[in-house]
Design a protein around this motif. Structure first.
Motif, PDB file in Angstrom:
ATOM      1  N   UNK A  23       0.633  -1.229   0.080  1.00  0.00           N
ATOM      2  CA  UNK A  23      -0.149  -0.057   0.046  1.00  0.00           C
ATOM      3  C   UNK A  23       0.428   0.973   0.445  1.00  0.00           C
ATOM      4  N   UNK A  24       0.964   1.757  -0.772  1.00  0.00           N
ATOM      5  CA  UNK A  24       1.286   3.096  -0.974  1.00  0.00           C
ATOM      6  C   UNK A  24       0.698   3.674  -1.688  1.00  0.00           C
ATOM      7  N   UNK A  25      -0.389   5.308  -1.161  1.00  0.00           N
ATOM      8  CA  UNK A  25      -1.071   6.114  -0.860  1.00  0.00           C
ATOM      9  C   UNK A  25      -1.391   6.980  -3.366  1.00  0.00           C
ATOM     10  N   UNK A  26      -1.311   6.570  -4.163  1.00  0.00           N
ATOM     11  CA  UNK A  26      -1.824   7.238  -5.196  1.00  0.00           C
ATOM     12  C   UNK A  26      -0.625   6.281  -6.496  1.00  0.00           C
ATOM     13  N   UNK A  27      -0.014   4.808  -5.556  1.00  0.00           N
ATOM     14  CA  UNK A  27       0.473   4.066  -6.243  1.00  0.00           C
ATOM     15  C   UNK A  27       0.095   3.194  -6.154  1.00  0.00           C
ATOM     16  N   UNK A  28      -0.326   1.876  -7.810  1.00  0.00           N
ATOM     17  CA  UNK A  28       0.008   0.458  -8.193  1.00  0.00           C
ATOM     18  C   UNK A  28       0.522  -0.073  -7.918  1.00  0.00           C
ATOM     19  N   UNK A  29       0.825  -1.081  -7.880  1.00  0.00           N
ATOM     20  CA  UNK A  29       2.203  -2.111  -8.026  1.00  0.00           C
ATOM     21  C   UNK A  29       1.904  -3.492  -7.671  1.00  0.00           C
ATOM     22  N   UNK A  30       2.544  -4.852  -8.056  1.00  0.00           N
ATOM     23  CA  UNK A  30       2.707  -6.163  -7.727  1.00  0.00           C
ATOM     24  C   UNK A  30       1.463  -6.587  -7.004  1.00  0.00           C
ATOM     25  N   UNK A  31       1.207  -7.563  -7.188  1.00  0.00           N
ATOM     26  CA  UNK A  31      -0.555  -8.571  -6.541  1.00  0.00           C
ATOM     27  C   UNK A  31       0.624  -8.887  -5.316  1.00  0.00           C
ATOM     28  N   UNK A  32      -0.737  -8.918  -4.075  1.00  0.00           N
ATOM     29  CA  UNK A  32       0.355  -9.298  -2.884  1.00  0.00           C
ATOM     30  C   UNK A  32      -0.390 -10.281  -2.569  1.00  0.00           C
ATOM     31  N   UNK A  33      -1.331 -10.796  -3.653  1.00  0.00           N
ATOM     32  CA  UNK A  33      -2.037 -11.906  -3.912  1.00  0.00           C
ATOM     33  C   UNK A  33      -0.922 -13.478  -3.762  1.00  0.00           C
ATOM     34  N   UNK A  34       0.397 -12.887  -4.445  1.00  0.00           N
ATOM     35  CA  UNK A  34       1.418 -13.761  -4.665  1.00  0.00           C
ATOM     36  C   UNK A  34       2.805 -12.772  -4.349  1.00  0.00           C
ATOM     37  N   UNK A  35       3.017 -13.270  -2.796  1.00  0.00           N
ATOM     38  CA  UNK A  35       3.936 -12.865  -2.504  1.00  0.00           C
ATOM     39  C   UNK A  35       5.139 -13.319  -2.698  1.00  0.00           C
ATOM     40  N   UNK A  36       5.441 -14.204  -3.776  1.00  0.00           N
ATOM     41  CA  UNK A  36       6.510 -14.991  -3.695  1.00  0.00           C
ATOM     42  C   UNK A  36       7.154 -14.003  -4.591  1.00  0.00           C
ATOM     43  N   UNK A  37       6.640 -12.677  -5.100  1.00  0.00           N
ATOM     44  CA  UNK A  37       7.259 -12.047  -5.944  1.00  0.00           C
ATOM     45  C   UNK A  37       8.008 -10.655  -5.203  1.00  0.00           C
ATOM     46  N   UNK A  38       7.303 -10.705  -4.297  1.00  0.00           N
ATOM     47  CA  UNK A  38       8.093  -9.903  -3.165  1.00  0.00           C
ATOM     48  C   UNK A  38       7.818  -8.493  -2.452  1.00  0.00           C
ATOM     49  N   UNK A  39       7.467  -7.782  -2.274  1.00  0.00           N
ATOM     50  CA  UNK A  39       6.806  -6.876  -0.939  1.00  0.00           C
ATOM     51  C   UNK A  39       7.124  -5.473  -1.637  1.00  0.00           C
TER      52      UNK A  39
END
Length: 187
Positions: A23-39
């Motif tokens: 979560x970062x306000x005004x930013x989108x990112x990689x999915x949290x549904x697959x944490x193998x991609x990182x944080x």
């Protein structure tokens, strides 16, 4: 030349006493549904152990399972102008103990309508960069053929082994038309 508006460019929202997850306000990112991609998220100075002169928080990216694709965060910042250089400026840092995976921070610009990366620049980080910050200004070219599409700036992280974490702050994007010679009607 005026810059494009980057909302929450110093990652001060949401305010945290430590960090936020995906979560970062005004930013989108990689999915949290697959944490193998990182944080990815916001990390405050105390948790980062690294000072930023642009507020008290960093945007943060951390790899989990290299060599899988790492995490990213991005923001739509306007419209693509063909044949334009976009200067992306930012501060980056590496926390103590988090450079051993040889993380690589990549900044890129994207034509969002067609999910096309227009240009990118990669910045290797390592243990030698730990507990330090460095400012960058990177020129990225839009090329031709995507004018009018939504434009996004993206920060992503990869590492070759183990975990790596890189911090980002104070993002700005300034477009600059590329001047090229006119066609010669006499040739």
């Amino acid at each position: 030349v005026f810059g494009l508006t980057v909302l929450n460019n110093s990652f001060e929202n949401p305010v945290t006493n430590g960090w936020t997850d995906w979560l970062i306000t005004d930013w989108n990112g990689s999915s949290s549904s697959d944490p193998s991609y990182g944080w990815w998220g916001v990390l405050n100075e105390q948790s980062a152990g690294l000072f930023t002169p642009y507020g008290s928080q960093w945007g943060a990216l951390r790899t989990f399972n290299p060599p899988l694709p790492g995490p990213y965060f991005s923001q739509s910042i306007g419209t693509v102008a063909d044949n334009t250089a976009y200067t992306v400026s930012f501060l980056t840092g590496v926390r103590t103990g988090w450079g051993y995976g040889n993380p690589v921070l990549t900044v890129s610009i994207w034509a969002q309508d067609t999910a096309t990366m227009l240009d990118s620049y990669s910045i290797p980080r390592s243990s030698a960069n730990e507990n330090s910050t460095e400012a960058f200004a990177v020129d990225l070219n839009s090329g031709i053929g995507h004018g009018g599409e939504a434009l996004a700036v993206r920060f992503s992280l990869t590492a070759d082994n183990e975990w790596g974490q890189v911090l980002v702050d104070h993002v700005s994007v300034v477009p600059e038309a590329i001047i090229r010679p006119l066609d010669n009607p006499f040739s």
